[in-house]
Design an enzyme around this catalytic site. Structure first.
Site, PDB file in Angstrom:
ATOM      1  N   CYS A   2       0.832  -1.188   0.000  1.00 49.49           N
ATOM      2  CA  CYS A   2       0.000   0.000   0.000  1.00 49.49           C
ATOM      3  C   CYS A   2       0.874   1.249   0.000  1.00 49.49           C
ATOM      4  O   CYS A   2       1.916   1.276   0.633  1.00 49.49           O
ATOM      5  CB  CYS A   2      -0.937   0.098   1.198  1.00 49.49           C
ATOM      6  SG  CYS A   2      -2.035  -1.297   1.373  1.00 49.49           S
ATOM      7  N   ARG A  27       3.825  -0.151  -4.924  1.00 50.51           N
ATOM      8  CA  ARG A  27       3.627  -0.671  -3.571  1.00 50.51           C
ATOM      9  C   ARG A  27       2.316  -1.450  -3.443  1.00 50.51           C
ATOM     10  O   ARG A  27       2.063  -2.086  -2.422  1.00 50.51           O
ATOM     11  CB  ARG A  27       3.599   0.491  -2.569  1.00 50.51           C
ATOM     12  CG  ARG A  27       4.864   1.299  -2.554  1.00 50.51           C
ATOM     13  CD  ARG A  27       4.725   2.430  -1.567  1.00 50.51           C
ATOM     14  NE  ARG A  27       4.681   1.925  -0.218  1.00 50.51           N
ATOM     15  CZ  ARG A  27       5.732   1.727   0.550  1.00 50.51           C
ATOM     16  NH1 ARG A  27       6.913   2.036   0.105  1.00 50.51           N
ATOM     17  NH2 ARG A  27       5.610   1.252   1.757  1.00 50.51           N
ATOM     18  N   TRP A  74      -2.794  -2.702  -1.623  1.00 53.81           N
ATOM     19  CA  TRP A  74      -2.418  -4.112  -1.819  1.00 53.81           C
ATOM     20  C   TRP A  74      -3.220  -4.850  -0.767  1.00 53.81           C
ATOM     21  O   TRP A  74      -2.935  -4.755   0.427  1.00 53.81           O
ATOM     22  CB  TRP A  74      -0.913  -4.271  -1.600  1.00 53.81           C
ATOM     23  CG  TRP A  74      -0.400  -5.633  -1.918  1.00 53.81           C
ATOM     24  CD1 TRP A  74       0.019  -6.086  -3.133  1.00 53.81           C
ATOM     25  CD2 TRP A  74      -0.221  -6.726  -1.012  1.00 53.81           C
ATOM     26  NE1 TRP A  74       0.437  -7.393  -3.035  1.00 53.81           N
ATOM     27  CE2 TRP A  74       0.300  -7.818  -1.746  1.00 53.81           C
ATOM     28  CE3 TRP A  74      -0.453  -6.908   0.360  1.00 53.81           C
ATOM     29  CZ2 TRP A  74       0.590  -9.045  -1.172  1.00 53.81           C
ATOM     30  CZ3 TRP A  74      -0.171  -8.143   0.927  1.00 53.81           C
ATOM     31  CH2 TRP A  74       0.353  -9.194   0.151  1.00 53.81           C
ATOM     32  N   ASN A 100      -1.753   2.345   5.835  1.00 57.04           N
ATOM     33  CA  ASN A 100      -0.880   1.286   5.316  1.00 57.04           C
ATOM     34  C   ASN A 100      -0.432   0.459   6.515  1.00 57.04           C
ATOM     35  O   ASN A 100       0.086   1.018   7.482  1.00 57.04           O
ATOM     36  CB  ASN A 100       0.332   1.936   4.616  1.00 57.04           C
ATOM     37  CG  ASN A 100       1.403   0.919   4.255  1.00 57.04           C
ATOM     38  OD1 ASN A 100       1.121  -0.273   4.141  1.00 57.04           O
ATOM     39  ND2 ASN A 100       2.619   1.399   4.084  1.00 57.04           N
ATOM     40  N   GLY A 101      -0.637  -0.857   6.449  1.00 53.47           N
ATOM     41  CA  GLY A 101      -0.245  -1.712   7.567  1.00 53.47           C
ATOM     42  C   GLY A 101      -1.357  -2.697   7.866  1.00 53.47           C
ATOM     43  O   GLY A 101      -2.240  -2.923   7.029  1.00 53.47           O
ATOM     44  N   GLU A 489      18.803 -16.396  -7.214  1.00 54.60           N
ATOM     45  CA  GLU A 489      18.317 -15.067  -7.573  1.00 54.60           C
ATOM     46  C   GLU A 489      17.713 -15.079  -8.985  1.00 54.60           C
ATOM     47  O   GLU A 489      16.662 -14.484  -9.228  1.00 54.60           O
ATOM     48  CB  GLU A 489      19.459 -14.044  -7.442  1.00 54.60           C
ATOM     49  CG  GLU A 489      19.145 -12.627  -7.887  1.00 54.60           C
ATOM     50  CD  GLU A 489      17.952 -11.989  -7.184  1.00 54.60           C
ATOM     51  OE1 GLU A 489      17.439 -12.537  -6.204  1.00 54.60           O
ATOM     52  OE2 GLU A 489      17.509 -10.927  -7.674  1.00 54.60           O
ATOM     53  N   LYS A 493      13.807 -14.143  -9.863  1.00 57.14           N
ATOM     54  CA  LYS A 493      13.488 -13.084 -10.826  1.00 57.14           C
ATOM     55  C   LYS A 493      12.525 -13.609 -11.885  1.00 57.14           C
ATOM     56  O   LYS A 493      11.555 -12.958 -12.247  1.00 57.14           O
ATOM     57  CB  LYS A 493      14.794 -12.641 -11.461  1.00 57.14           C
ATOM     58  CG  LYS A 493      15.049 -11.223 -11.733  1.00 57.14           C
ATOM     59  CD  LYS A 493      15.361 -10.246 -10.661  1.00 57.14           C
ATOM     60  CE  LYS A 493      14.523 -10.258  -9.429  1.00 57.14           C
ATOM     61  NZ  LYS A 493      15.170  -9.712  -8.277  1.00 57.14           N
ATOM     62  N   GLU A 496       9.030 -14.176 -10.480  1.00 56.65           N
ATOM     63  CA  GLU A 496       8.417 -12.919 -10.110  1.00 56.65           C
ATOM     64  C   GLU A 496       7.788 -12.188 -11.297  1.00 56.65           C
ATOM     65  O   GLU A 496       6.662 -11.725 -11.209  1.00 56.65           O
ATOM     66  CB  GLU A 496       9.546 -12.040  -9.544  1.00 56.65           C
ATOM     67  CG  GLU A 496       9.223 -11.311  -8.320  1.00 56.65           C
ATOM     68  CD  GLU A 496      10.388 -10.465  -7.832  1.00 56.65           C
ATOM     69  OE1 GLU A 496      11.524 -10.541  -8.347  1.00 56.65           O
ATOM     70  OE2 GLU A 496      10.138  -9.679  -6.909  1.00 56.65           O
ATOM     71  N   HIS A 512      20.006 -36.101  -6.731  1.00 61.43           N
ATOM     72  CA  HIS A 512      19.392 -36.672  -5.521  1.00 61.43           C
ATOM     73  C   HIS A 512      17.874 -36.500  -5.529  1.00 61.43           C
ATOM     74  O   HIS A 512      17.239 -36.568  -4.489  1.00 61.43           O
ATOM     75  CB  HIS A 512      20.014 -36.026  -4.275  1.00 61.43           C
ATOM     76  CG  HIS A 512      21.482 -36.319  -4.157  1.00 61.43           C
ATOM     77  ND1 HIS A 512      21.958 -37.552  -3.813  1.00 61.43           N
ATOM     78  CD2 HIS A 512      22.569 -35.544  -4.407  1.00 61.43           C
ATOM     79  CE1 HIS A 512      23.281 -37.536  -3.824  1.00 61.43           C
ATOM     80  NE2 HIS A 512      23.669 -36.323  -4.186  1.00 61.43           N
ATOM     81  N   LYS A 609       6.307  -3.752  -3.862  1.00 61.16           N
ATOM     82  CA  LYS A 609       7.728  -3.476  -3.699  1.00 61.16           C
ATOM     83  C   LYS A 609       8.194  -3.630  -2.257  1.00 61.16           C
ATOM     84  O   LYS A 609       9.212  -4.221  -1.973  1.00 61.16           O
ATOM     85  CB  LYS A 609       8.013  -2.066  -4.212  1.00 61.16           C
ATOM     86  CG  LYS A 609       9.462  -1.640  -4.110  1.00 61.16           C
ATOM     87  CD  LYS A 609      10.300  -2.357  -5.118  1.00 61.16           C
ATOM     88  CE  LYS A 609      11.759  -1.969  -5.049  1.00 61.16           C
ATOM     89  NZ  LYS A 609      12.578  -3.009  -5.729  1.00 61.16           N
TER      90      LYS A 609
HETATM   91  C1  AGP Z   1      12.988  -8.785  -5.245  1.00 55.47           C
HETATM   92  O1  AGP Z   1      12.928  -8.858  -6.624  1.00 55.47           O
HETATM   93  C2  AGP Z   1      11.750  -8.906  -4.540  1.00 55.47           C
HETATM   94  N1  AGP Z   1      10.722  -8.095  -5.031  1.00 55.47           N
HETATM   95  C3  AGP Z   1      11.764  -9.158  -3.057  1.00 55.47           C
HETATM   96  O2  AGP Z   1      12.233 -10.459  -2.899  1.00 55.47           O
HETATM   97  C4  AGP Z   1      12.559  -8.213  -2.131  1.00 55.47           C
HETATM   98  O3  AGP Z   1      13.922  -8.338  -2.370  1.00 55.47           O
HETATM   99  C5  AGP Z   1      12.211  -8.529  -0.668  1.00 55.47           C
HETATM  100  O4  AGP Z   1      10.846  -8.315  -0.477  1.00 55.47           O
HETATM  101  C6  AGP Z   1      13.023  -7.732   0.319  1.00 55.47           C
HETATM  102  O5  AGP Z   1      12.797  -6.363   0.188  1.00 55.47           O
HETATM  103  P1  AGP Z   1      13.732  -5.338   0.952  1.00 55.47           P
HETATM  104  O6  AGP Z   1      15.101  -5.481   0.359  1.00 55.47           O
HETATM  105  O7  AGP Z   1      13.140  -3.992   0.671  1.00 55.47           O
HETATM  106  O8  AGP Z   1      13.722  -5.704   2.388  1.00 55.47           O
END
Ligand code: AGP
Length: 614
Positions: A2, A27, A74, A100-101, A489, A493, A496, A512, A609
């Site tokens: 949010c 967000r 969100w 937000n929260g 990573e 990506k 995501e 395994h 985000k």
């Molecule tokens: C990364 O592509 C992600 N969107 C997510 O994993 C992110 O890195 C994670 O939520 C941590 O966020 P931060 O670094 O703001 O704590």
């Protein structure tokens, strides 16, 4: 999760609020709304869907008010819908609130309010807040005044359990706004006769560089010309502004199609900024933010690196370097697990928290836990004044510039750089590694921006490969040692932003179990940057080729590329920092696959985000 925006000044608030929401949309983006103070009282316009839907609402262009609050959602409690969209109002429509929260005890509060005659029209946790404010405001028998408004907000907040950043406006107080935060981000940008409020700095950076960074439970009364801060006892407290050095164009796309692509291409600059003066040309390593002595470091017998998602992957690379250079046992923990697994912490433990936003709820909670158990804490963040930096004993910044795309790219590479420099700094104090080895690594770090530029030249090759594989359902990422951290990573990506299922494995682990999934045509991506391990990984890739897999390899080793379908050759570097280069083809691959599929690269479904809820 949010995003909230607020404006109080002399211009029409609504266009400013919608522009701010558009910048904050990463967000959360399942519904949006605004509330302004009009001559006739409070107005509310809100709708399910993206922020741009607000522009189609009846009467939105007629709003004249110069004070307003806004929200992009969100969803947590209650599905995305017009009713659940913020702002929310109390039953008498005297108070409008965005939040937000998460309010954890909202059922209890809702029951209390219902027993006092209040009705609820949404399924959100937020709707209790304006009603609680109304409840306390009407119970207070003092004459109406801004302090009475503040008291009502304070009393309501003291009843809330959970996290919140809230903005409140009232038709009774047409020249003010009250804002407060607890465990959710909120900043106030200030100009002579205007105040801009936002969940984060980039959204309002084009208006001002002067910011008040709020601490938890600092209740703030805003007018056009002033910001007054109060503690929970409502004693006034003095606060200074911080000047934010980010360039406002850093928060714009600058001709790129998407923020993600822009941020991928910003990596040479971002990494240069991260290195900054921490490694000088004469190879001196300095951290002006840190003041560790040899005695202090000698006492540390355990290091935890704690983070979530991509930041946790950067932590894995940090573990590798810290253990190699400093010989201190280092564990990497996912913050949401760490906080509940009763970790062994004492005063000789060092905990390093990595968070781009500095606002990730689980990381903040893990940090609070580590502190309460007596650990020394270091925060690595990209956002000046963010929550983790205010909690930790020491804070060091990546200085990568604002990262807007939900998928983290430049934050990752700059985190890996920074934690490597941190390891060198510790190793120099501890004298745990030979000078030549450290000097060689420093030289490698200094050469990274150029090598990243070189690596980015693989773009066309990756685009062609993406066109061949974008319709696939599964992919595998393999690597050994440091390359496995990059495999993780790359896989994250891809999931995501392209919505393709993928798995990452230590290459030697495949046989395994997971090798059962390899069948004709499956894409397997192998990362091989460590001379000592490359032959082993090649053998594992051969095992999948034999079973019909299509292979892409990313390597800086002189090997025979002919047995693979595609080979991306990247510049040679020290394996400790190789993730900074080997991740780039993987970032580009997920980007191009997402584009081929016609997806929204910057705002992937279900994600936000900054994950400010548990
Ligand atoms: C990364 O592509 C992600 N969107 C997510 O994993 C992110 O890195 C994670 O939520 C941590 O966020 P931060 O670094 O703001 O704590």
């Amino acid at each position: 999760m949010c995003g909230i925006v607020g404006y109080i000044g002399n211009k029409k608030a609504c266009p400013i609020l919608i522009a701010g929401l558009t910048r904050l949309e990463y967000r959360g983006y399942d519904s949006a709304g605004v509330s302004t103070i009009e001559k006739k009282g409070l107005s509310i316009k809100k709708a399910k869907g993206r922020v741009k839907n607000l522009n189609t609402l009846d009467g939105i262009n007629e709003l004249e008010g110069t004070i307003g609050i806004a929200h992009t959602r969100w969803a947590t409690h209650g599905k995305p819908s017009d009713e659940n969209a913020h702002p929310h109002q109390d039953n008498s429509k005297t108070f409008s609130v965005v939040h937000n929260g998460i309010i954890e005890n909202y059922t209890e509060l809702r029951n209390l309010l219902e027993n006092n005659g209040y009705h609820f029209y949404s399924q959100t946790d937020t709707e209790v807040i304006p009603n609680l404010i109304h409840y306390y405001f009407t119970k207070d028998k003092e004459k109406d005044s801004i302090m009475k408004f503040l008291r009502a907000v304070r009393n309501a907040c003291l009843d809330l359990k959970g996290s919140y950043a809230i903005e409140v406006i009232s038709s009774y107080f047409p020249d003010n706004m009250i804002v407060v935060r607890k465990d959710s981000p909120l900043v106030i940008g200030t100009c002579e006769n205007e105040k801009y409020i936002s969940s984060d700095i980039p959204a309002i950076l084009s208006y001002t560089r002067d910011f008040y960074l709020l601490n938890d439970l600092e209740f703030t009364i805003l007018s056009r010309t002033s910001a007054k801060f109060f503690d929970t006892e409502l004693n006034e407290i003095k606060k200074k502004t911080d000047v934010i050095e980010w360039n406002s164009s850093a928060a714009e796309k600058d001709g790129y199609e998407d923020f993600m692509l822009k941020e991928i291409y910003e990596q040479p600059t971002a990494v240069r900024e991260t290195i900054g003066s921490r490694i000088s040309n004469n190879l001196k390593c300095e951290f002006e933010e840190l003041k560790f002595t040899k005695e202090q470091l000698k006492k540390i017998n355990k290091i935890y690196i704690i983070a979530c998602g991509t930041a946790m992957h950067a932590g894995l690379s940090g573990k590798n370097t810290i253990e190699k250079l400093c010989r201190i046992p280092t564990e990497v923990d996912i913050a949401s697990e760490f906080r509940y697994r009763d970790p062994i912490i004492d005063k000789n433990t060092l905990c390093i928290f990595i968070s781009q936003s500095g606002e990730t709820a689980d990381t903040i909670a893990a940090l609070k836990l580590a502190k309460s158990e007596g650990a020394t804490t270091i925060a690595i963040s990209n956002v000046i004044g963010s929550s983790i930096t205010r909690e930790a004993d020491y804070s060091i910044y990546t200085h990568a510039g604002p990262e807007i795309a939900v998928a983290s790219t430049k934050a990752y590479t700059s985190q890996v750089v920074l934690i490597n420099i941190l390891a060198i700094y510790f190793a120099e104090i501890l004298k745990s590694t030979k000078k030549e080895i450290l000097d060689n690594l420093k030289q490698e770090i200094l050469s990274l921006p150029k090598k990243i530029e070189e690596t980015l030249k693989c773009k066309d090759q990756i685009l062609e490969f993406a066109k061949k594989v974008y319709q696939e359902k599964d992919m595998f990422f393999l690597g050994r040692g440091i390359d496995e951290t990059v495999a993780k990573e790359g896989s994250l990506k891809l999931k995501e932003i392209s919505y393709i299922h993928s798995e990452s494995y230590a290459a030697g682990e495949l046989k395994h179990g997971p090798i059962a999934l390899i069948e004709n045509g499956v894409t397997v991506i192998g990362i091989m940057t460590d001379e000592k391990l490359v032959e082993k990984t090649i053998s594992n890739i051969q095992e999948v080729i034999t079973r019909g897999a299509k292979t892409l390899i990313i390597t800086n080793q002189k090997i025979n590329y002919n047995s693979f379908n595609e080979a991306i050759v990247i510049p040679e570097t020290n394996p400790l920092v190789s993730p900074i280069l080997s991740v780039i083809p993987l970032q580009l691959l997920s980007y191009f696959i997402s584009k081929e599929k016609g997806l929204d690269v910057d705002k992937p479904r279900n994600l936000a985000k900054s994950v400010t809820v548990e």
